[in-house]
Design a protein around this motif. Structure first.
Motif, PDB file in Angstrom:
ATOM      1  N   THR A  62     -24.837 -54.058 -62.325  1.00 45.83           N
ATOM      2  CA  THR A  62     -23.586 -53.993 -63.077  1.00 45.83           C
ATOM      3  C   THR A  62     -23.854 -53.413 -64.460  1.00 45.83           C
ATOM      4  OG1 THR A  62     -23.888 -56.253 -63.909  1.00 45.83           O
ATOM      5  CG2 THR A  62     -22.541 -55.973 -61.927  1.00 45.83           C
ATOM      6  N   ARG A  63     -22.878 -52.702 -64.976  1.00 45.08           N
ATOM      7  CA  ARG A  63     -22.872 -52.225 -66.360  1.00 45.08           C
ATOM      8  C   ARG A  63     -21.412 -52.291 -66.806  1.00 45.08           C
ATOM      9  NH1 ARG A  63     -27.465 -52.724 -65.536  1.00 45.08           N
ATOM     10  NH2 ARG A  63     -29.235 -51.393 -66.097  1.00 45.08           N
ATOM     11  N   ASP A  64     -20.937 -53.506 -67.066  1.00 43.87           N
ATOM     12  CA  ASP A  64     -19.512 -53.740 -67.290  1.00 43.87           C
ATOM     13  C   ASP A  64     -19.060 -53.310 -68.685  1.00 43.87           C
ATOM     14  OD1 ASP A  64     -19.588 -54.851 -64.791  1.00 43.87           O
ATOM     15  OD2 ASP A  64     -19.445 -56.933 -65.477  1.00 43.87           O
ATOM     16  N   SER A  65     -17.834 -52.828 -68.724  1.00 46.27           N
ATOM     17  CA  SER A  65     -17.205 -52.456 -69.985  1.00 46.27           C
ATOM     18  C   SER A  65     -15.750 -52.082 -69.706  1.00 46.27           C
ATOM     19  CB  SER A  65     -17.925 -51.271 -70.633  1.00 46.27           C
ATOM     20  OG  SER A  65     -17.280 -50.895 -71.835  1.00 46.27           O
ATOM     21  N   LEU A  66     -14.885 -52.312 -70.691  1.00 43.81           N
ATOM     22  CA  LEU A  66     -13.522 -51.813 -70.574  1.00 43.81           C
ATOM     23  C   LEU A  66     -13.545 -50.297 -70.504  1.00 43.81           C
ATOM     24  CD1 LEU A  66     -11.756 -54.145 -73.152  1.00 43.81           C
ATOM     25  CD2 LEU A  66     -11.623 -54.287 -70.645  1.00 43.81           C
ATOM     26  N   LEU A  67     -12.586 -49.726 -69.806  1.00 43.09           N
ATOM     27  CA  LEU A  67     -12.597 -48.294 -69.517  1.00 43.09           C
ATOM     28  C   LEU A  67     -12.778 -47.447 -70.770  1.00 43.09           C
ATOM     29  CD1 LEU A  67     -12.242 -45.917 -67.587  1.00 43.09           C
ATOM     30  CD2 LEU A  67      -9.779 -46.118 -67.911  1.00 43.09           C
ATOM     31  N   GLN A  68     -12.035 -47.746 -71.835  1.00 40.91           N
ATOM     32  CA  GLN A  68     -12.087 -46.912 -73.039  1.00 40.91           C
ATOM     33  C   GLN A  68     -13.437 -46.974 -73.747  1.00 40.91           C
ATOM     34  OE1 GLN A  68      -8.289 -48.716 -74.366  1.00 40.91           O
ATOM     35  NE2 GLN A  68      -7.726 -46.651 -74.998  1.00 40.91           N
TER      36      GLN A  68
ATOM     37  N   MET B  19     -16.369 -47.560 -71.854  1.00 43.61           N
ATOM     38  CA  MET B  19     -17.426 -47.336 -70.874  1.00 43.61           C
ATOM     39  C   MET B  19     -18.144 -46.020 -71.119  1.00 43.61           C
ATOM     40  SD  MET B  19     -17.198 -47.490 -66.715  1.00 43.61           S
ATOM     41  CE  MET B  19     -16.893 -49.269 -66.765  1.00 43.61           C
ATOM     42  N   LYS B  20     -19.457 -46.087 -71.174  1.00 46.24           N
ATOM     43  CA  LYS B  20     -20.270 -44.890 -71.383  1.00 46.24           C
ATOM     44  C   LYS B  20     -20.442 -44.143 -70.064  1.00 46.24           C
ATOM     45  CE  LYS B  20     -22.906 -47.074 -75.118  1.00 46.24           C
ATOM     46  NZ  LYS B  20     -24.247 -47.529 -75.558  1.00 46.24           N
ATOM     47  N   GLU B  21     -20.436 -42.850 -70.157  1.00 48.16           N
ATOM     48  CA  GLU B  21     -20.599 -42.045 -68.947  1.00 48.16           C
ATOM     49  C   GLU B  21     -21.908 -42.370 -68.247  1.00 48.16           C
ATOM     50  OE1 GLU B  21     -20.444 -37.379 -67.449  1.00 48.16           O
ATOM     51  OE2 GLU B  21     -20.459 -37.846 -69.591  1.00 48.16           O
ATOM     52  N   ALA B  22     -22.946 -42.638 -69.031  1.00 48.86           N
ATOM     53  CA  ALA B  22     -24.245 -42.963 -68.438  1.00 48.86           C
ATOM     54  C   ALA B  22     -24.173 -44.241 -67.605  1.00 48.86           C
ATOM     55  CB  ALA B  22     -25.298 -43.108 -69.541  1.00 48.86           C
ATOM     56  N   ASP B  23     -23.366 -45.211 -68.054  1.00 51.71           N
ATOM     57  CA  ASP B  23     -23.230 -46.457 -67.302  1.00 51.71           C
ATOM     58  C   ASP B  23     -22.407 -46.257 -66.036  1.00 51.71           C
ATOM     59  OD1 ASP B  23     -24.757 -47.897 -69.061  1.00 51.71           O
ATOM     60  OD2 ASP B  23     -23.059 -48.605 -70.246  1.00 51.71           O
ATOM     61  N   TRP B  24     -21.413 -45.389 -66.116  1.00 52.96           N
ATOM     62  CA  TRP B  24     -20.666 -45.016 -64.897  1.00 52.96           C
ATOM     63  C   TRP B  24     -21.614 -44.365 -63.903  1.00 52.96           C
ATOM     64  CZ3 TRP B  24     -16.124 -45.109 -62.212  1.00 52.96           C
ATOM     65  CH2 TRP B  24     -15.957 -44.136 -61.219  1.00 52.96           C
ATOM     66  N   ASP B  25     -22.361 -43.372 -64.348  1.00 51.55           N
ATOM     67  CA  ASP B  25     -23.248 -42.616 -63.460  1.00 51.55           C
ATOM     68  C   ASP B  25     -24.303 -43.506 -62.816  1.00 51.55           C
ATOM     69  OD1 ASP B  25     -21.870 -40.292 -64.023  1.00 51.55           O
ATOM     70  OD2 ASP B  25     -23.318 -39.573 -65.505  1.00 51.55           O
ATOM     71  N   LEU B  26     -24.899 -44.406 -63.589  1.00 46.96           N
ATOM     72  CA  LEU B  26     -25.974 -45.253 -63.066  1.00 46.96           C
ATOM     73  C   LEU B  26     -25.465 -46.194 -61.981  1.00 46.96           C
ATOM     74  CD1 LEU B  26     -28.949 -46.087 -63.304  1.00 46.96           C
ATOM     75  CD2 LEU B  26     -28.240 -47.786 -65.018  1.00 46.96           C
TER      76      LEU B  26
ATOM     77  N   GLY C 135      -9.935 -55.355 -57.460  1.00 45.29           N
ATOM     78  CA  GLY C 135     -10.121 -54.803 -58.800  1.00 45.29           C
ATOM     79  C   GLY C 135     -10.421 -55.903 -59.811  1.00 45.29           C
ATOM     80  N   ASN C 136     -10.889 -55.498 -60.995  1.00 44.44           N
ATOM     81  CA  ASN C 136     -11.165 -56.469 -62.054  1.00 44.44           C
ATOM     82  C   ASN C 136     -11.300 -55.747 -63.382  1.00 44.44           C
ATOM     83  OD1 ASN C 136     -11.603 -59.168 -62.904  1.00 44.44           O
ATOM     84  ND2 ASN C 136     -13.794 -58.738 -63.089  1.00 44.44           N
ATOM     85  N   ALA C 137     -10.644 -56.263 -64.395  1.00 47.98           N
ATOM     86  CA  ALA C 137     -10.716 -55.652 -65.725  1.00 47.98           C
ATOM     87  C   ALA C 137     -12.160 -55.604 -66.209  1.00 47.98           C
ATOM     88  CB  ALA C 137      -9.863 -56.448 -66.716  1.00 47.98           C
ATOM     89  N   GLY C 138     -12.524 -54.470 -66.786  1.00 44.51           N
ATOM     90  CA  GLY C 138     -13.864 -54.311 -67.335  1.00 44.51           C
ATOM     91  C   GLY C 138     -14.909 -53.897 -66.321  1.00 44.51           C
ATOM     92  N   GLN C 139     -14.480 -53.616 -65.085  1.00 46.86           N
ATOM     93  CA  GLN C 139     -15.452 -53.257 -64.043  1.00 46.86           C
ATOM     94  C   GLN C 139     -15.015 -52.019 -63.257  1.00 46.86           C
ATOM     95  OE1 GLN C 139     -16.012 -57.199 -61.961  1.00 46.86           O
ATOM     96  NE2 GLN C 139     -18.119 -56.894 -62.617  1.00 46.86           N
ATOM     97  N   THR C 140     -14.526 -51.021 -63.956  1.00 43.87           N
ATOM     98  CA  THR C 140     -14.084 -49.798 -63.281  1.00 43.87           C
ATOM     99  C   THR C 140     -15.183 -49.212 -62.409  1.00 43.87           C
ATOM    100  OG1 THR C 140     -12.456 -49.221 -64.973  1.00 43.87           O
ATOM    101  CG2 THR C 140     -13.318 -47.414 -63.659  1.00 43.87           C
ATOM    102  N   ASN C 141     -16.392 -49.111 -62.959  1.00 40.08           N
ATOM    103  CA  ASN C 141     -17.493 -48.501 -62.215  1.00 40.08           C
ATOM    104  C   ASN C 141     -17.916 -49.368 -61.034  1.00 40.08           C
ATOM    105  OD1 ASN C 141     -18.534 -50.485 -63.930  1.00 40.08           O
ATOM    106  ND2 ASN C 141     -20.035 -49.136 -64.911  1.00 40.08           N
ATOM    107  N   TYR C 142     -18.103 -50.657 -61.271  1.00 36.74           N
ATOM    108  CA  TYR C 142     -18.549 -51.580 -60.223  1.00 36.74           C
ATOM    109  C   TYR C 142     -17.503 -51.691 -59.116  1.00 36.74           C
ATOM    110  CZ  TYR C 142     -20.621 -55.843 -58.234  1.00 36.74           C
ATOM    111  OH  TYR C 142     -21.192 -56.778 -57.394  1.00 36.74           O
TER     112      TYR C 142
END
Length: 236
Positions: free
Chosen positions: A83-89, A91-98, A137-144
């Motif tokens: 996991t690399r959780d963060s609110l969408l605004q 969220m770092k691209e690197a955390d999305w990619d990983l 779905g869950n807030a703060g976990q767009t990538n996950y």
């Protein structure tokens, strides 16, 4: 229950993966635990290999080793994830990619690398470890959430693609389970989760391992393309 079965579990060194490995081993399976993290346990029926789900050459090497030693694979549990959780605004691209690379593409890499061995089994079972956030779905976990929704879709697709070859494919969607991942959650988050869970408690890793045992065994021989929620009734 799994006597004579050969099983591979990714991310099998700790947490849910560890419990699944031990549960399978205690029920007669020969288990290969694939992880980059050194395990903190041992069992006579469990061997450990260094497996990086993002490294297709590494996957090919492990597949060749299993082919030479056993000639087939009966059970695959795609459990490795981060996991690399963060609110969408924020969220770092690197955390999305990983997270996408490990949790989603990693499952694709592993399945593609081992499917030929699974098809050599008379009856094989693939289990993708998803999550309730992949369904709800869950807030703060767009990538996950995106990855867990994706592995559910892949499980259903493989059920249709390989069913005629007697390969079953399902997903498990755990709710909040007591692991290293949930230990770092703020107290308010935990309180909210428990308030929304009819059983008013978190699950433990063995609850998920029991579900995996069911899906891996002949008890579920007519079950495929399904998502088994192990969540205490969360979000009913």
């Amino acid at each position: 229950m799994l006597n004579g079965k050969i099983a591979l579990i990714t991310g099998g060194s700790r947490g849910i993966g560890k419990e699944i490995a031990l549960k399978f081993a205690e029920n007669g399976a020969t288990v290969i635990s694939g992880d980059l993290i050194d395990p903190d346990y041992s069992h006579e029926n469990v061997s450990h290999v260094k497996l990086n789900v993002t490294d297709r050459e590494n996957i090919k090497e492990i597949a060749n080793e299993i082919k030479e030693k056993y000639g087939r694979l009966d059970i695959l549990v795609n459990n490795a994830g981060i996991t690399r959780d963060s609110l969408l605004q924020r969220m770092k691209e690197a955390d999305w990619d990983l997270v996408i690379d490990i949790n989603l593409k990693g499952v694709y890499n592993v399945m593609q690398g081992f499917v030929s061995l699974l098809l050599k089994s008379k009856a094989s079972s693939v289990i993708n470890m998803a999550s309730v956030v992949g369904v709800d779905g869950n807030a703060g976990q767009t990538n996950y959430a995106a990855t867990k929704g994706g592995v559910i879709a892949m499980a259903k697709t493989w059920a249709k693609e390989f069913g005629r070859k007697n390969l079953r494919s399902n997903a498990i969607a755990p709710g909040f389970i007591e692991t290293n991942m949930t230990h770092v959650l703020p107290e308010k988050v935990v309180e909210t989760v428990l308030a929304n869970t009819p059983l008013r408690k978190m699950g433990d890793a063995e609850d998920v391992a029991n579900a995996a045992l069911y899906l891996a065994s002949d008890m579920s021989k007519f079950v495929t393309g399904q998502v088994l929620r192990v969540d205490g009734g969360l979000n009913l």
